[in-house]
Design an enzyme around this catalytic site. Structure first.
Site, PDB file in Angstrom:
ATOM      1  N   HIS A  39      29.304  86.848 -17.801  1.00  0.00           N
ATOM      2  CA  HIS A  39      28.807  87.247 -16.497  1.00  0.00           C
ATOM      3  C   HIS A  39      27.576  86.413 -16.145  1.00  0.00           C
ATOM      4  O   HIS A  39      26.952  85.814 -17.019  1.00  0.00           O
ATOM      5  CB  HIS A  39      28.466  88.747 -16.534  1.00  0.00           C
ATOM      6  CG  HIS A  39      28.243  89.336 -15.193  1.00  0.00           C
ATOM      7  ND1 HIS A  39      29.156  89.238 -14.177  1.00  0.00           N
ATOM      8  CD2 HIS A  39      27.194  90.064 -14.693  1.00  0.00           C
ATOM      9  CE1 HIS A  39      28.686  89.859 -13.104  1.00  0.00           C
ATOM     10  NE2 HIS A  39      27.500  90.377 -13.388  1.00  0.00           N
ATOM     11  N   ASP A  88      22.052  91.988  -9.241  1.00  0.00           N
ATOM     12  CA  ASP A  88      23.405  91.512  -9.549  1.00  0.00           C
ATOM     13  C   ASP A  88      24.218  91.471  -8.265  1.00  0.00           C
ATOM     14  O   ASP A  88      24.758  92.496  -7.834  1.00  0.00           O
ATOM     15  CB  ASP A  88      24.072  92.419 -10.584  1.00  0.00           C
ATOM     16  CG  ASP A  88      25.358  91.806 -11.107  1.00  0.00           C
ATOM     17  OD1 ASP A  88      25.834  90.808 -10.524  1.00  0.00           O
ATOM     18  OD2 ASP A  88      25.899  92.346 -12.095  1.00  0.00           O
ATOM     19  N   CYS A 126      31.436  86.056 -10.370  1.00  0.00           N
ATOM     20  CA  CYS A 126      30.014  86.232 -10.627  1.00  0.00           C
ATOM     21  C   CYS A 126      29.190  84.971 -10.454  1.00  0.00           C
ATOM     22  O   CYS A 126      28.114  85.005  -9.860  1.00  0.00           O
ATOM     23  CB  CYS A 126      29.799  86.837 -12.000  1.00  0.00           C
ATOM     24  SG  CYS A 126      30.645  85.958 -13.315  1.00  0.00           S
TER      25      CYS A 126
END
Lengths: 657, 343
Positions: free
Chosen positions: A457, A473, A413
Site C-alpha cells: 500500500h 490515506d 493506492c
C-alpha cells in the site's frame, strides 16, 4: 582395506544411475533444459555401454566435450561462479564423470559428490516439500553405498533400501542433538554469489506509476505477525516501510543522500497503550523492516531513521524474526517546527509539467485556504468525483498527475497517494509518501496474521501546524473497503488478484490457512533456528550464564548417551524374531494335527513335508514350499526379507484346503 | 595337527605385533569381543568427512538451516554406520578346522569356521592372512587375492577357506588371521586379529628333474624305473581315475574330463610289479646336489612310488620308515621329509 581398483558390475551401475536421476529430478526446476537432457543422455549412454560391454569413451573425446559443456554453462549463465551456474556445472561434470566410472573409487567419488549435490538444493528452497523430497535421493545414495560395500554377490534391492532407511532413521537422534546444540556461527564466511538472492519480492525504494500493482498481484507472503494482547483494528494496520520524499517526473524516491542522515529525528508523542508484536519477515534483500505505525523500538542491528523507518544494517536475506513495539495513537513532530531543509524537501516538485494540477493548487493558494482545508478539498475531490479503485488503470500520458486527476480517474493506492502528495506540495503543504503494507489476514489455526505482498500500500503524510505529520490515506476516500476489509473486498473484478486471496474461496482458504500454519511452524522452529534462537534455547536449557565449554560438554554427553542407547538396541539379540517365526509355523503344525498328522520334535521341516505329501500327494507343492520357506527364514540368507509374508500366505493357503 | 616346537622369542618382536589384543583360538573357538575389535575410517570415510566440512561451511556461509540439518544427518549417518560395522564383527566365534598340507609354492588352505550366535546375519566378512614377508618384497597385492569374503547367516556356522602362500617346507605356525568388514557403508574398516594356535605343514618341493633315480631300483625293478622317467601314457596300463591330490603333476591330470566339468581327475596307471623299494638319504648323495635338492629328490621319488602304488620305505638320517603303501604312509613319508632339519 578398500580395493579402489575393483571393477563394479551393471547391477551397481543401475543403482548409481537411479540415485543420480533422483538428484537431477530434485534440481530440474533450476537447471537449463540442455543440461537436463545432456545429463539424461549421458546416463543412458553409460547404461548401454555397460550392458553391451562396449568400450568407455577415450579421454581424447571426453576432454573436448567437457570443455564444451563448461563453455555452454558459461554462455548460458554469463559466467561460471554464480549459484545457478555452479549447480549446472556440477551436474554436467558429474554426468560426464560417469563416462569414466568403472572402479570402486569412481563410484564412491560420485556418491559422495551426489550427497553434496543433494544438499545444494537448499540454496534454492528450504520448503517442507523440497526438504522431504531431498530424502529420496539420500536414501538411494545410501542404498547404493550399501550395494557397493557388498561386492561379493548382488544384494537384494529391497534389503539395501530398507537398510539405508534404517540407518538414516537411527541417525536422526544425533542429528537433532547436533542441530540444537552445535554452535551456529553467523555467516557469511566468504562472498556470496550475486544471484543468490534473486527472486525475492517486496517493496522497492521508489514508486512510479504501475510498479506497485505488480506486487499487489503477487500472493506470496511478506511477513507474519503474532500480536501479544489485543488485535488492532483492520484500519489501524498500517505497516510502515520506505518513506519517499523525492519526486522526479512520475517517480518518487527515498532520499538516500548523505544530508538525509543528519536530519534530526522527528519528535514522537504517544498516547494510549503500546502494541507488542513479533514479526517474521520473509527475506526481501532490502534493509527496511516493516513496523506498525509508529514504532518506538528498533530490533538489534537496526535503527529508527528520522522519519521513522526501521532500517536494518544489512539487507534482509534470511527469514528474520524480531519484536516490535508500536503506538497506534501518536503525534509525530507536533511540537516542532519543520526545519528549513525538511521544508524544502517536503515541498519540492518539478513544476514543468502537470499544468492543470498546478493551476488547481494555485487556486487554493489564492483562496487563502488553510492547510487542513486544502487536504479536505483534495479528499473531497477524490470522494465526490467518479474515481475508481482498480489494479488495471489506463496508461497515463506526459502529464501523469493531470491525466489521472482530470481524465482517467482510475487507479490504485500509488496513484492516489502520489497525486495527492503532488497536489499538496503544489499547494504549499509539506507532504511525503509512505509505502508499506496495509491490513493482514488472521490465521485462526496459528493465531497469527499473514501479510502478503498483495497487501502492499501507499499513503501520504502531510505536515500540519501543531499536529505535525498526519497520515492521510487518499485511497480510503475512494475505496473505504480497501482499508476496512482488505484488498480482496475492494476490487470488483476478483480475477485480477492472486488465487489465494480471492474472496468466496472458503474451503480452499481454510485448507490453505492450515497449511500456512504448518509452514509457519517450520519457518519458526526449523528454518529460523539461528544463532539468536539457539542462544535463547540454550539459556533456557543451561541457565542464563552458560559458557562455551558447557555446550561442548552437553554435546559430548548427549551424543554419547544416545550412542550407548543405540548400541544397546543394536546388540540386543533378535530372538524375538525367531519366536515369531515359530508362532507362524505352529499354526501350520496345529492344522496338521487336525488332519491327523502329529509332528514329532526330532523331525525337520523337510522330513515333515515329505511325510505330509505322502499322505496328501495333491498338497506336495504347497508343503514343500512351506518347508523351504521356513528353512530359508530359520537358516537361510533371506532372514529378513519378503519371506515372512510368503510363509504366512502359504500357511493360510494350506489352512483353506 | 601337532604343534611345532615353540619358536624361542629370541628374535626382536616389533611392538605393533605385541600391542594389538588378539583373540586366541586353539581347541576352543575364539570369540571376538569388543576389546578385540579395532575400527578406523577408510579413505572413503575421510573423503566423506571432507565433504561434510564443505557442506557445513556452505551452510554457515548461506545460513541454511536445512543445510545444517542435512550435514548433521549425514554426520550422524557415518556415526551409525560405524556402530553397524563394529557390530557386524562383534561376537563372532572363530574356530580352526584344519589345514591341508601342501607342497612349497602352493597355497595352504586354512579351513576355519565362524559361528554366529546372536541371531543376526553378518554381511561381507572377510578372512585373510596379512603376514607374508616375501610378498612385501615383490610388492604384489597378495592379501587381496588370498582373502575370502562370506556372509554368516543368523545362528549358523559358515566355513571359510583362507589361502596362505607357502615358501619353505616344514611345520609352520599359522600366522595371525585378520577378520575384517566394511559393511554397510565402506566408511569404516573394522578388524580383529585371531591367533588360530595351530600349525600347517608344507611338504618339500618335489624335484622336477627326474633324471636321477634311486640306485635301489636297479635291483628291484629296472624296467619300471625307466617307465617312470618316460611318458606315463607309454607302456603302462591305464587303470582309472582318482580325485586330484596336491602333488600330482599337470601331466597326470585328465584335462578333458575337467573341461567337461567333472573336476580335477588324476589318471592312474597300473604298475607292472608293486615291488619293494627303499629310498635312502644316502642314495641321493651320488648326485652332486645340495641339501634341499636332495630332500626334493626324495620327495619326487615318494610321489612317483605312491602313484605307481608301490611299496616303499624311507631311510632318513633321523630314522627309518618301514616300507608300506597307501595314503597314510605316503603322508607320513612326506611329513618326515618336510620336517628334515635345515642344513
Amino acid at each position: 582395506m578398500s580395493h579402489a581398483q575393483t571393477k563394479l558390475s551393471l547391477h551397481h551401475l543401475q543403482w548409481l544411475l537411479v540415485s543420480l536421476a533422483l538428484i537431477l529430478l530434485l534440481h530440474a526446476e533450476h537447471l537449463p533444459l540442455w543440461v537436463i537432457l545432456g545429463s539424461v543422455s549421458l546416463g543412458i549412454t553409460r547404461f548401454f555401454i555397460e550392458k553391451n560391454h562396449w568400450r568407455l569413451p577415450k579421454m581424447l573425446l571426453l576432454l573436448p566435450v567437457t570443455l564444451l559443456a563448461g563453455l555452454g554453462i558459461g554462455l548460458t549463465f554469463h559466467g561460471l561462479f554464480g549459484r545457478d551456474a555452479s549447480l549446472a556445472l556440477l551436474v554436467i561434470m558429474l554426468s560426464l564423470k560417469l563416462m569414466e566410472t568403472k572402479t570402486l573409487r569412481d563410484y564412491v567419488l560420485i556418491i559422495i559428490a551426489g550427497y553434496f549435490l543433494t544438499a545444494n538444493v537448499f540454496l534454492f528452497s528450504q520448503s517442507i516439500l523440497i526438504s522431504s523430497f531431498s530424502i529420496l535421493p539420500l536414501v538411494f545414495l545410501t542404498a547404493t553405498l550399501i550395494q557397493i560395500s557388498y561386492r561379493h554377490s548382488p544384494l537384494d534391492w529391497q534389503f539395501s533400501l530398507k537398510l539405508a532407511g534404517k540407518l538414516l532413521l537411527q541417525a536422526i537422534p544425533v542429528m537433532l542433538i547436533l542441530f540444537i546444540l552445535f554452535p551456529r556461527i553467523p555467516g557469511p564466511l566468504w562472498g556470496i554469489p550475486s544471484d543468490s538472492y534473486s527472486g525475492m519480492t517486496g517493496l522497492s525504494d521508489s514508486l512510479s506509476f504501475g510498479n506497485l500493482n505488480q506486487l499487489i498481484k503477487n500472493g506470496s507472503i511478506a511477513f507474519r505477525v503474532e500480536f501479544k494482547g489485543k488485535l488492532p483494528q483492520q484500519q489501524q494496520l498500517y505497516w510502515r516501510g520506505p518513506v519517499l520524499w523525492h519526486q522526479e517526473g512520475r517517480h518518487w524516491r527515498m532520499r538516500n543522500l548523505p544530508e538525509n542522515n543528519s536530519l534530526p529525528i522527528e519528535n514522537l508523542t504517544t498516547t494510549g497503550e503500546a502494541t507488542h508484536y513479533i514479526i517474521t519477515l520473509e527475506p526481501h534483500n532490502r534493509t527496511w523492516l516493516l513496523m506498525l505505525d509508529m514504532p518506538t523500538y528498533a530490533p538489534q542491528d537496526a535503527k529508527i531513521s528520522h522519519d521513522y523507518q526501521v532500517i536494518s544494517q544489512t539487507p534482509v536475506r534470511n527469514r528474520m524474526r524480531f519484536e516490535g513495539v508500536s503506538y497506534l495513537q501518536y503525534q509525530l513532530g507536533a511540537h516542532q517546527t519543520l526545519s528549513a531543509r525538511e521544508q524544502t524537501m517536503a515541498l519540492k516538485i518539478e513544476t514543468n509539467e502537470n499544468p492543470r494540477t498546478l493551476a488547481l493548487a494555485q487556486l487554493w493558494q489564492t483562496s487563502k485556504l488553510s492547510a487542513v482545508e486544502k487536504v479536505n478539498a483534495a479528499l473531497h475531490k477524490f470522494r465526490n468525483e467518479p474515481f475508481i479503485y482498480t489494479l488495471s488503470p489506463p496508461i497515463l500520458g506526459d502529464n501523469p498527475v493531470d491525466d489521472f486527476l482530470f481524465n482517467t480517474k482510475k487507479g490504485f493506492c500509488e496513484h492516489y497517494a502520489s497525486s495527492f502528495v503532488y497536489l499538496m506540495r503544489a499547494a504549499g503543504v509539506p507532504a511525503r509518501i509512505v509505502t508499506g503494507y496495509q491490513g493482514g489476514e488472521l490465521n485462526p489455526n496459528g493465531n497469527y496474521m499473514i501479510v502478503r505482498q498483495s497487501d502492499a500500500h501507499a499513503w501520504a503524510e502531510v505536515w500540519l501546524q501543531n499536529q505535525g505529520w498526519v497520515r492521510v490515506d487518499p485511497t480510503a476516500a475512494v475505496s473505504p473497503d480497501r482499508i476496512e476489509q482488505g484488498i480482496s473486498n475492494a476490487l470488483p473484478e476478483a480475477d485480477e488478484l492472486p488465487f489465494m486471496i480471492r474472496p468466496n474461496n472458503t474451503w480452499f482458504s481454510t485448507l490453505y490457512l492450515q497449511w500456512d500454519a504448518v509452514n509457519n511452524g517450520w519457518n519458526q522452529w526449523v528454518l529460523g533456528y539461528n544463532e539468536q534462537k539457539q542462544l535463547s534455547v540454550l539459556s533456557q536449557l543451561l541457565g542464563k550464564h552458560y559458557r562455551t565449554s558447557d555446550i561442548v560438554f552437553w554435546l559430548i554427553a548427549t551424543i554419547s548417551t544416545v550412542m550407548l542407547i543405540t548400541t544397546y538396541f543394536l546388540l540386543r539379540t533378535t530372538r524375538k524374531k525367531q519366536d515369531a517365526l515359530q508362532k507362524i509355523y505352529d499354526l501350520y503344525l496345529k492344522k496338521l494335527k487336525k488332519i491327523g498328522i502329529t509332528p514329532s520334535t526330532t523331525e525337520t521341516a523337510t522330513e515333515l513335508a515329505t511325510r505330509v505329501s505322502l499322505l496328501h500327494p495333491t498338497q506336495q507343492r504347497l508343503t514343500d514350499e512351506i518347508a523351504e520357506t521356513y528353512n530359508a527364514l530359520r537358516f537361510g540368507k533371506h532372514y529378513e526379507s519378503q519371506y515372512w509374508d510368503k510363509l504366512k500366505r502359504l500357511i493360510q493357503e494350506f489352512s483353506r484346503k | 595337527m601337532q604343534t611345532a616346537e615353540k619358536i624361542k622369542p629370541s628374535k626382536f618382536t616389533p611392538f605393533w605385533k605385541i600391542w594389538p589384543r588378539v583373540s586366541q583360538a586353539s581347541t576352543q573357538a575364539a570369540t571376538l569381543n569388543s576389546r578385540n575389535i579395532y575400527i578406523i575410517p577408510t579413505r572413503w570415510g575421510l573423503l566423506y568427512m571432507v565433504m561434510l566440512f564443505a557442506m557445513l561451511a556452505g551452510s554457515i556461509n548461506y545460513t541454511l538451516s536445512m543445510g545444517f540439518a542435512f550435514t548433521f544427518l549425514l554426520a550422524s549417518l557415518a556415526n551409525i554406520a560405524m556402530l553397524h560395522t563394529w557390530r557386524n564383527l562383534l561376537h563372532c566365534q572363530v574356530q580352526f578346522l584344519k589345514a591341508v598340507p601342501v607342497f612349497v609354492g602352493q597355497n595352504a588352505m586354512i579351513e576355519l569356521t565362524i559361528t554366529e550366535t546372536k541371531y543376526r546375519t553378518r554381511y561381507a566378512i572377510t578372512a585373510k592372512f596379512k603376514a607374508n614377508e616375501l610378498d612385501k618384497k615383490s610388492k604384489q597385492p597378495t592379501s587381496m587375492h588370498l582373502a575370502t569374503t562370506e556372509d554368516i547367516t543368523a545362528a549358523t556356522t559358515q566355513a571359510f577357506h583362507s589361502a596362505l602362500k607357502t615358501q619353505t617346507r616344514g611345520l609352520h605356525r599359522i600366522p595371525r588371521l585378520t577378520l575384517c568388514t566394511e559393511f554397510p557403508l565402506s566408511l569404516f574398516y573394522a578388524w580383529s586379529y585371531v591367533d588360530l594356535n595351530h600349525d600347517y605343514l608344507v611338504y618339500p618341493t618335489p624335484a622336477s628333474n627326474t633324471d636321477f633315480q634311486p640306485s635301489s631300483i636297479a635291483f628291484s625293478s629296472q624296467s619300471n624305473a625307466e617307465n617312470t622317467t618316460t611318458n606315463h601314457q607309454g607302456d603302462e596300463d591305464f587303470s582309472g581315475h582318482r580325485p586330484y591330490q596336491l602333488g600330482d603333476t599337470p601331466k597326470q591330470i585328465n584335462w578333458k574330463a575337467s573341461s567337461r566339468g567333472l573336476g580335477l581327475l588324476t589318471k592312474q596307471y597300473e604298475s607292472f610289479s608293486p615291488s619293494l623299494i627303499h629310498f635312502s638319504w644316502a642314495d641321493t648323495a651320488h648326485f652332486n646336489l645340495n641339501y634341499e635338492q636332495r630332500i626334493s629328490l626324495l620327495t619326487r621319488w615318494v610321489i612317483d612310488a605312491n602313484q605307481r602304488k608301490q611299496r616303499y620305505g624311507l631311510n632318513l638320517p633321523r630314522g627309518n620308515i618301514a616300507p608300506s603303501n597307501g595314503e597314510m604312509h605316503y603322508h607320513t613319508c612326506l611329513k618326515a621329509l618336510a620336517l628334515m632339519e635345515t642344513a
